[in-house]
Design a protein around this motif. Structure first.
Motif, PDB file in Angstrom:
ATOM      1  N   UNK A 203       0.810  -1.138  -0.044  1.00 55.53           N
ATOM      2  CA  UNK A 203       0.171  -0.089   0.289  1.00 55.53           C
ATOM      3  C   UNK A 203       0.967   1.088   0.061  1.00 55.53           C
ATOM      4  N   UNK A 204       2.179   1.187   0.495  1.00 55.89           N
ATOM      5  CA  UNK A 204       2.832   2.320   0.435  1.00 55.89           C
ATOM      6  C   UNK A 204       3.468   2.896  -1.069  1.00 55.89           C
ATOM      7  N   UNK A 205       2.843   3.888  -1.348  1.00 58.48           N
ATOM      8  CA  UNK A 205       3.255   4.300  -3.002  1.00 58.48           C
ATOM      9  C   UNK A 205       4.639   4.688  -2.989  1.00 58.48           C
ATOM     10  N   UNK A 206       5.253   5.333  -1.871  1.00 53.43           N
ATOM     11  CA  UNK A 206       6.575   5.834  -1.892  1.00 53.43           C
ATOM     12  C   UNK A 206       7.593   4.637  -2.215  1.00 53.43           C
ATOM     13  N   UNK A 207       7.129   3.366  -1.371  1.00 55.60           N
ATOM     14  CA  UNK A 207       8.026   2.238  -1.427  1.00 55.60           C
ATOM     15  C   UNK A 207       8.013   1.496  -3.001  1.00 55.60           C
ATOM     16  N   UNK A 208       6.597   1.727  -3.320  1.00 57.08           N
ATOM     17  CA  UNK A 208       6.294   0.987  -4.601  1.00 57.08           C
ATOM     18  C   UNK A 208       7.274   1.894  -5.800  1.00 57.08           C
ATOM     19  N   UNK A 209       6.969   3.272  -5.755  1.00 55.97           N
ATOM     20  CA  UNK A 209       7.876   3.953  -6.800  1.00 55.97           C
ATOM     21  C   UNK A 209       9.211   3.673  -6.738  1.00 55.97           C
ATOM     22  N   UNK A 210       9.977   3.538  -5.500  1.00 50.95           N
ATOM     23  CA  UNK A 210      11.269   3.493  -5.393  1.00 50.95           C
ATOM     24  C   UNK A 210      11.656   2.000  -5.979  1.00 50.95           C
ATOM     25  N   UNK A 216       0.979  -3.986 -10.966  1.00 53.64           N
ATOM     26  CA  UNK A 216      -0.205  -4.379 -11.616  1.00 53.64           C
ATOM     27  C   UNK A 216      -1.493  -3.776 -10.358  1.00 53.64           C
ATOM     28  N   UNK A 217      -2.201  -3.040 -11.235  1.00 56.63           N
ATOM     29  CA  UNK A 217      -3.397  -2.320 -10.225  1.00 56.63           C
ATOM     30  C   UNK A 217      -4.477  -2.968 -10.204  1.00 56.63           C
ATOM     31  N   UNK A 218      -5.261  -3.610  -9.220  1.00 59.23           N
ATOM     32  CA  UNK A 218      -6.421  -4.190  -9.041  1.00 59.23           C
ATOM     33  C   UNK A 218      -7.658  -3.172  -8.657  1.00 59.23           C
ATOM     34  N   UNK A 230       5.511   4.779 -13.837  1.00 55.54           N
ATOM     35  CA  UNK A 230       5.049   6.123 -14.439  1.00 55.54           C
ATOM     36  C   UNK A 230       3.675   5.743 -15.421  1.00 55.54           C
ATOM     37  N   UNK A 231       3.883   4.352 -16.037  1.00 58.97           N
ATOM     38  CA  UNK A 231       2.813   4.335 -16.883  1.00 58.97           C
ATOM     39  C   UNK A 231       1.279   4.180 -15.897  1.00 58.97           C
ATOM     40  N   UNK A 233       0.733   5.423 -12.981  1.00 65.96           N
ATOM     41  CA  UNK A 233       0.349   6.931 -12.503  1.00 65.96           C
ATOM     42  C   UNK A 233      -0.321   7.892 -13.588  1.00 65.96           C
ATOM     43  N   UNK A 234       0.131   7.474 -14.740  1.00 64.60           N
ATOM     44  CA  UNK A 234      -0.573   8.364 -15.846  1.00 64.60           C
ATOM     45  C   UNK A 234      -1.650   8.027 -16.318  1.00 64.60           C
ATOM     46  N   UNK A 235      -2.277   6.637 -15.939  1.00 67.93           N
ATOM     47  CA  UNK A 235      -3.436   6.049 -16.678  1.00 67.93           C
ATOM     48  C   UNK A 235      -4.722   6.993 -15.974  1.00 67.93           C
ATOM     49  N   UNK A 236      -5.367   7.098 -16.791  1.00 67.76           N
ATOM     50  CA  UNK A 236      -6.506   7.905 -16.633  1.00 67.76           C
ATOM     51  C   UNK A 236      -7.494   6.900 -15.691  1.00 67.76           C
ATOM     52  N   UNK A 237      -7.771   5.596 -15.822  1.00 68.13           N
ATOM     53  CA  UNK A 237      -8.668   4.904 -15.003  1.00 68.13           C
ATOM     54  C   UNK A 237      -8.335   4.862 -13.558  1.00 68.13           C
ATOM     55  N   UNK A 238      -6.669   4.792 -13.599  1.00 66.60           N
ATOM     56  CA  UNK A 238      -6.084   4.723 -12.136  1.00 66.60           C
ATOM     57  C   UNK A 238      -6.325   5.894 -11.568  1.00 66.60           C
ATOM     58  N   UNK A 239      -6.083   7.030 -11.972  1.00 72.40           N
ATOM     59  CA  UNK A 239      -6.295   8.365 -11.353  1.00 72.40           C
ATOM     60  C   UNK A 239      -7.911   8.552 -10.840  1.00 72.40           C
ATOM     61  N   UNK A 240      -8.646   7.925 -11.842  1.00 69.47           N
ATOM     62  CA  UNK A 240     -10.041   8.073 -11.170  1.00 69.47           C
ATOM     63  C   UNK A 240     -10.448   7.205 -10.382  1.00 69.47           C
ATOM     64  N   UNK A 241     -10.061   6.051 -10.564  1.00 72.72           N
ATOM     65  CA  UNK A 241     -10.581   5.034  -9.250  1.00 72.72           C
ATOM     66  C   UNK A 241      -9.562   5.055  -8.104  1.00 72.72           C
ATOM     67  N   UNK A 242      -8.344   4.841  -8.270  1.00 73.32           N
ATOM     68  CA  UNK A 242      -7.262   4.452  -7.310  1.00 73.32           C
ATOM     69  C   UNK A 242      -6.937   5.581  -6.602  1.00 73.32           C
ATOM     70  N   UNK A 243      -6.567   6.780  -7.442  1.00 72.41           N
ATOM     71  CA  UNK A 243      -6.029   8.212  -6.812  1.00 72.41           C
ATOM     72  C   UNK A 243      -7.405   9.068  -6.507  1.00 72.41           C
ATOM     73  N   UNK A 244      -8.496   8.618  -7.004  1.00 79.76           N
ATOM     74  CA  UNK A 244      -9.720   9.650  -6.385  1.00 79.76           C
ATOM     75  C   UNK A 244      -9.939  10.632  -7.160  1.00 79.76           C
ATOM     76  N   UNK A 245      -9.155  10.743  -8.407  1.00 79.11           N
ATOM     77  CA  UNK A 245      -9.234  11.925  -9.235  1.00 79.11           C
ATOM     78  C   UNK A 245     -10.157  11.731 -10.472  1.00 79.11           C
TER      79      UNK A 245
END
Length: 250
Positions: A203-210, A216-218, A230-231, A233-245
């Motif tokens: 769950x720790x995104x800083x750790x995942x980034x590093x 794989x995003x579920x 990078x791919x 974080x830039x995915x629109x579906x991920x931003x909408x669903x996972x990041x709440x954007x």
């Protein structure tokens, strides 16, 4: 390149609740794969299916291309070469670090051989190698219960490595760790990948980034997307669903 693991259209239905809805997941040899997503996305459930704790309602889980894990019991899956570390460390607190590792290598044997087994040179060398790998070579005879939280986590990882797995499953391995312990754990995972694949729920995104190469995003029991961080974080579906954007409207 052949896959070490292939989850083929895996579905899990708990009395009408579809925890997994047709998951397709491939893990390559010597890969470190991070599995991320919101709570309830199905991350832990897919680990449960792989290790045999939960049986898939439908679909297949193939290991090393030929072994159908769905037909095997948990201990048989371990013997095939899949090891799992759960979030909370499960060690023998009253035993020494060395004894914990020694006991782990004997899990494949029957009770009689465990009671009367003698330490061989090969076993001792294997324990010493794992001790160095997990950084506990200076704590060989220390009681496991006296270790720090991070050291207990590393010890349990070492206990899994004693079985020479081809695939290691890690469920939130850095939970409760200090910053330095997290760094060491990230480096350890990539070192382990030289001899076996590693699938990590985190769950720790800083750790995942590093420390991630492939992610794989579920979401809601399905694979939302895969790629490098990078791919993802830039995915629109991920931003909408996972990041709440949500997309901006004009």
């Amino acid at each position: 390149m052949s896959q070490i693991l292939w989850c083929d259209n895996v579905m899990v239905d708990f009395d009408g609740f579809k925890a997994l809805q047709g998951v397709d997941l491939m893990i390559e040899p010597n890969e470190v794969r991070f599995l991320i997503g919101p709570n309830g996305a199905g991350k832990t459930t897919i680990l449960d299916v792989i290790c045999g704790k939960t049986k898939a309602t439908s679909g297949r889980v193939l290991f090393e291309e030929v072994v159908n894990l769905g037909s095997l019991q948990e201990h048989k899956i371990v013997q095939k070469g899949i090891a799992r570390k759960f979030q909370n460390p499960s060690i023998f607190s009253q035993l020494s670090v060395f004894e914990n590792l020694e006991l782990s290598i004997r899990q494949k044997r029957n009770l009689t051989s465990v009671l009367f087994a003698r330490m061989t040179g090969e076993t001792k060398n294997h324990i010493e190698k794992v001790l160095e790998q997990i950084g506990l070579q200076d704590f060989v005879y220390k009681q496991a219960g006296e270790l720090s939280h991070g050291q207990k986590q590393w010890l349990e990882i070492g206990m899994q490595l004693m079985q020479n797995p081809s695939l290691l499953l890690l469920d939130e391995p850095i939970a409760g760790m200090t910053g330095k312990e997290r760094e060491k754990t990230g480096e350890l995972m990539h070192e382990i990948s030289a001899s076996c694949s590693v699938l990590v729920v985190e769950h720790d995104m800083d750790f995942v980034r590093k420390y991630s190469k492939q992610v794989t995003v579920m979401h809601e029991g399905k694979i939302l997307c895969e790629g490098n961080m990078t791919d993802v974080q830039e995915n629109e579906h991920v931003q909408e669903v996972y990041l709440g954007r949500r997309k901006q409207t004009c």
